[in-house]
Design a protein around this motif. Structure first.
Motif, mmCIF file in Angstrom:
data_model
loop_
_atom_site.group_PDB
_atom_site.id
_atom_site.type_symbol
_atom_site.label_atom_id
_atom_site.label_comp_id
_atom_site.label_asym_id
_atom_site.label_seq_id
_atom_site.Cartn_x
_atom_site.Cartn_y
_atom_site.Cartn_z
ATOM 1 N N TRP A 1 0.861 -1.183 0.000
ATOM 2 C CA TRP A 1 0.000 0.000 0.000
ATOM 3 C C TRP A 1 0.899 1.234 0.000
ATOM 4 C CZ3 TRP A 1 -5.197 -1.053 -0.259
ATOM 5 C CH2 TRP A 1 -5.603 -2.335 0.113
ATOM 6 N N VAL A 2 0.615 2.169 -0.916
ATOM 7 C CA VAL A 2 1.427 3.376 -1.076
ATOM 8 C C VAL A 2 0.531 4.594 -0.875
ATOM 9 C CG1 VAL A 2 2.953 4.688 -2.597
ATOM 10 C CG2 VAL A 2 2.955 2.185 -2.688
ATOM 11 N N ARG A 3 1.041 5.553 -0.110
ATOM 12 C CA ARG A 3 0.293 6.777 0.166
ATOM 13 C C ARG A 3 1.246 7.966 0.115
ATOM 14 N NH1 ARG A 3 -2.699 7.441 5.917
ATOM 15 N NH2 ARG A 3 -0.535 7.127 6.540
ATOM 16 N N TYR A 4 0.751 9.098 -0.386
ATOM 17 C CA TYR A 4 1.530 10.321 -0.485
ATOM 18 C C TYR A 4 0.901 11.400 0.405
ATOM 19 C CZ TYR A 4 3.254 8.035 -4.731
ATOM 20 O OH TYR A 4 3.778 7.146 -5.609
ATOM 21 N N ILE A 5 1.738 12.137 1.108
ATOM 22 C CA ILE A 5 1.269 13.211 1.996
ATOM 23 C C ILE A 5 2.238 14.388 1.893
ATOM 24 C CG2 ILE A 5 0.735 13.897 4.364
ATOM 25 C CD1 ILE A 5 0.161 10.996 5.010
ATOM 26 N N THR A 6 1.685 15.582 1.722
ATOM 27 C CA THR A 6 2.462 16.816 1.793
ATOM 28 C C THR A 6 1.930 17.648 2.949
ATOM 29 O OG1 THR A 6 3.006 16.877 -0.565
ATOM 30 C CG2 THR A 6 3.064 18.964 0.625
ATOM 31 N N ALA A 7 2.808 18.080 3.836
ATOM 32 C CA ALA A 7 2.416 18.864 5.011
ATOM 33 C C ALA A 7 3.321 20.088 5.125
ATOM 34 C CB ALA A 7 2.489 18.014 6.282
ATOM 35 N N ASN A 8 2.939 20.964 5.995
ATOM 36 C CA ASN A 8 3.755 22.161 6.217
ATOM 37 C C ASN A 8 4.943 21.836 7.096
ATOM 38 O OD1 ASN A 8 1.631 22.024 8.509
ATOM 39 N ND2 ASN A 8 3.170 23.425 9.305
ATOM 40 N N GLY A 9 6.023 22.514 6.860
ATOM 41 C CA GLY A 9 7.149 22.514 7.769
ATOM 42 C C GLY A 9 7.193 23.867 8.460
ATOM 43 N N ASP A 10 8.272 24.604 8.257
ATOM 44 C CA ASP A 10 8.377 25.993 8.722
ATOM 45 C C ASP A 10 7.848 26.884 7.614
ATOM 46 O OD1 ASP A 10 8.909 28.225 10.125
ATOM 47 O OD2 ASP A 10 11.085 28.150 9.913
ATOM 48 N N TYR A 11 6.542 27.084 7.602
ATOM 49 C CA TYR A 11 5.833 27.760 6.506
ATOM 50 C C TYR A 11 5.405 29.134 6.997
ATOM 51 C CZ TYR A 11 2.825 27.908 2.329
ATOM 52 O OH TYR A 11 2.236 28.226 1.107
ATOM 53 N N GLN A 12 6.052 30.197 6.489
ATOM 54 C CA GLN A 12 5.806 31.551 6.988
ATOM 55 C C GLN A 12 5.686 32.530 5.832
ATOM 56 O OE1 GLN A 12 8.837 32.666 9.769
ATOM 57 N NE2 GLN A 12 8.342 31.054 11.231
ATOM 58 N N LEU A 13 4.768 33.505 6.000
ATOM 59 C CA LEU A 13 4.595 34.589 5.055
ATOM 60 C C LEU A 13 4.597 35.897 5.831
ATOM 61 C CD1 LEU A 13 2.297 32.156 4.217
ATOM 62 C CD2 LEU A 13 2.418 33.457 2.114
ATOM 63 N N ARG A 14 5.502 36.803 5.476
ATOM 64 C CA ARG A 14 5.627 38.065 6.185
ATOM 65 C C ARG A 14 4.505 39.014 5.780
ATOM 66 N NH1 ARG A 14 12.174 39.010 5.498
ATOM 67 N NH2 ARG A 14 12.820 37.339 6.921
ATOM 68 N N MET A 15 4.038 39.781 6.768
ATOM 69 C CA MET A 15 2.993 40.758 6.522
ATOM 70 C C MET A 15 3.586 42.064 6.012
ATOM 71 S SD MET A 15 0.100 40.310 9.460
ATOM 72 C CE MET A 15 1.189 40.665 10.830
ATOM 73 N N ALA A 16 2.816 42.766 5.187
ATOM 74 C CA ALA A 16 3.272 44.052 4.665
ATOM 75 C C ALA A 16 3.213 45.115 5.750
ATOM 76 C CB ALA A 16 2.399 44.462 3.468
#
Length: 436
Positions: free
Chosen positions: A421-436
Motif C-alpha cells: 500500500w502506497v500513500r503520499y502526503i504533503t504537510a507544512n514545515g516551517d511555513y511563513q509569510l511576512r505581513m506588509a
C-alpha cells in the motif's frame, strides 16, 4: 564545582583528578555541548578522555548528561553516535529519559549497557532486538537467556529476527514531504526547501527482500533512460538510508534493495533545495487606528490543482498583545482568538485547490499602549508584534516535489503473495509569510 570535577570525584581511588582542559562553560548553559576533559591517574601513566553531551538536544531536560570514557584518542563521532543511539534505546524502554526514570530502572539500564557495549566496541543498539531477551519487568536475565542470545545478534541481518509470521502479509509505504517556505512582504519567495521521508510499516513473514523503484533522475541516467523520464524525474539530495538498505547496490545502479525490519521504520530521508511556489497563499491588509481599534483583512488562495484537497488548514495571524473585544467574519471555516499566543487562528477543515476565501477581523485597542509608558517598548517600535503569518496544512495523495513510487517488489522464498500500500502526503514545515 564544575561538572568535570563532579564526575572526576566519582572515579575510583586509583584514578585521581590532576588537571582539566575543557571548552565547557557551565555558566552559559548551551543547548548542546561537547567537552573533552583530561585525567591523569596517580598510580599509572594513562590519560583518559571524557566525552559528554547534554540531553537538551533530545528533550527539554537541562540536568541530564550522557558520558563515555575512553583511554586513548578515539573516534569522537563514533562515541557520540553511540551515546545518541543509546539514549534512543532508553527512551524506547522507559518512554521518557529523565533522572527519575534512571533511578527506577537502574538494573535494566545496567543490563542494557552490558549488551550494547562489549570490550569498548558498540554491539546491539536495536531496541526491538534487545526486547527479545531484556524485558522491562525483569531485574536480571535467566541463565538460559544468557547462554542463548537471539540469533539476530550474530546474524548478518541484525535488525530482523528469524521466524516472523503474520496471518496477513502487508506492507504500508508513506511518502511524507514537509515544505519549508519563507515569503517576503512583497511576495518574493526568500527560501523554499522540501524535506521528505519514506516511512514504512512492514507486516511480512519470513525473510523477504524488497526492491523499491522511484522516479530518480540519476537512476534513469545510469540505466540510459534519461529521455524517457524527461520532465518526470526528481533529483534527490542529502539521501539518508536505514541500515537495512544495500548501499553498494544503490551506488552501482541506484536500486533500493533491502530486507525490512518488522514493524514501523524510516526507510530513507531526502531533501530538495528547489524553488517552490506557495501552496497556500495568504495576503494580509492591516489597518491600525491608534488608541481605538485595529482591523485585518486576510485573503487566502490555494495554488495547487483542483483535484487535491488540503485538510485541517490553520492560518495563524499574530496580533498585538493588548487587543480586546475580538470580532470575526469569514467566508468559510471558523476563527478563534488565542490571547495566550497573541494570535488569531483561522481554521478551514477542507481547502480545495483553486479556491479563494476572505476573512475580516476587528480588535479593540487601549487608549494608552505599552510603548507610550515603557521607553524600552518604544525603542522596539510599534510594529514589533508583526511576526510572519504561519500556515499549517496537510494535503493527502500529493507530493510537492513530484516524487513517485514506480514499483515495490516483494520477493520471499516461500512465494506468498503480499499486498503493498502506497500513500503520499504533503504537510507544512516551517511555513511563513511576512505581513506588509
Amino acid at each position: 564545582m564544575s561538572v568535570q570535577q563532579e564526575l572526576a570525584g566519582k572515579r575510583t581511588s586509583t584514578l585521581r583528578y590532576v588537571q582539566c582542559h575543557s571548552t565547557f562553560d557551565p555558566n552559559k548553559s548551551p543547548e548542546d555541548q561537547l567537552f573533552v576533559t583530561s585525567y591523569r591517574p596517580a598510580s599509572f601513566q594513562l590519560f583518559c578522555s571524557l566525552l559528554c553531551f547534554r540531553f537538551d538536544c533530545l528533550s527539554q531536560l537541562s540536568n541530564l548528561y550522557l558520558c563515555a570514557v575512553t583511554t586513548r584518542n578515539s573516534n569522537v563521532a563514533l562515541i557520540l553516535t553511540f551515546l545518541y543511539r543509546l539514549s534512543q534505546v532508553f527512551k524506547d524502554y522507559f518512554g521518557t529519559l529523565e533522572e527519575e526514570s534512571i533511578r527506577d530502572n537502574f538494573v535494566i539500564i545496567y543490563e542494557l549497557l552490558d549488551e550494547t557495549m562489549d570490550h569498548g566496541l558498540p554491539q546491539a543498539l536495536d531496541s526491538m532486538i534487545l526486547r527479545s531477551f531484556i524485558t522491562q519487568g525483569a531485574n536480571r536475565m535467566s541463565e538460559d537467556a544468557r547462554n542463548k542470545p537471539p540469533v539476530a545478534l550474530t546474524n548478518a541481518v541484525s535488525w530482523r529476527a528469524e521466524g516472523i509470521k503474520h496471518k496477513k502479509n502487508e506492507i504500508f509505504l508513506d511518502v511524507v514531504e514537509k515544505l519549508n517556505l519563507l515569503v517576503s512582504a512583497n511576495g518574493t519567495v526568500l527560501h523554499s526547501e522540501i524535506l521528505g521521508a519514506v516511512k514504512m510499516r512492514s507486516f511480512l513473514s519470513g525473510m523477504p527482500e524488497l526492491k523499491l523503484g522511484l522516479n530518480d533522475k540519476l537512476m534513469f541516467e545510469a540505466t540510459g533512460r534519461a529521455n524517457q523520464a524527461k520532465g518526470k524525474a526528481v533529483e534527490l539530495e542529502d539521501i539518508k538510508f536505514h541500515q537495512c538498505v544495500r548501499l553498494a547496490r544503490f551506488e552501482n545502479d541506484r536500486t533500493i534493495s533491502f530486507i525490512p525490519p518488522d514493524g514501523e521504520f524510516d526507510l530513507m530521508t531526502y531533501r530538495l533545495n528547489t524553488h517552490v511556489k506557495p501552496l497556500i497563499w495568504v495576503e494580509a491588509v492591516v489597518e491600525p487606528h491608534k488608541g481605538s481599534r485595529i482591523e485585518y483583512m486576510i485573503k487566502t488562495r490555494s495554488q495547487f490543482k483542483s483535484r487535491s484537497v488540503a485538510n485541517n488548514v490553520e492560518i495563524i495571524i499574530p496580533v498585538p498583545p493588548d487587543v480586546d473585544s475580538p470580532s470575526f467574519k469569514c467566508s468559510v471555516g471558523s476563527v478563534s482568538y488565542l490571547p495566550d499566543k497573541d494570535s488569531a487562528v483561522w481554521t478551514i477543515k477542507q481547502f480545495h485547490g483553486g479556491r479563494e476565501y476572505l476573512m475580516r477581523a476587528h480588535f479593540g485597542l487601549p487608549s494608552i499602549s505599552a510603548s507610550d509608558i515603557d521607553p524600552e517598548a518604544k525603542k522596539k517600535g510599534d510594529n514589533a508584534w508583526k511576526a510572519p503569518i504561519r500556515v499549517q496544512f496537510e494535503i493527502p495523495y500529493f507530493t510537492v516535489s513530484g516524487i513517485q513510487v514506480r514499483y515495490l517488489k516483494i520477493i520471499e522464498r516461500s512465494g506468498y503473495q503480499a499486498l503493498p500500500w502506497v500513500r503520499y502526503i504533503t504537510a507544512n514545515g516551517d511555513y511563513q509569510l511576512r505581513m506588509a
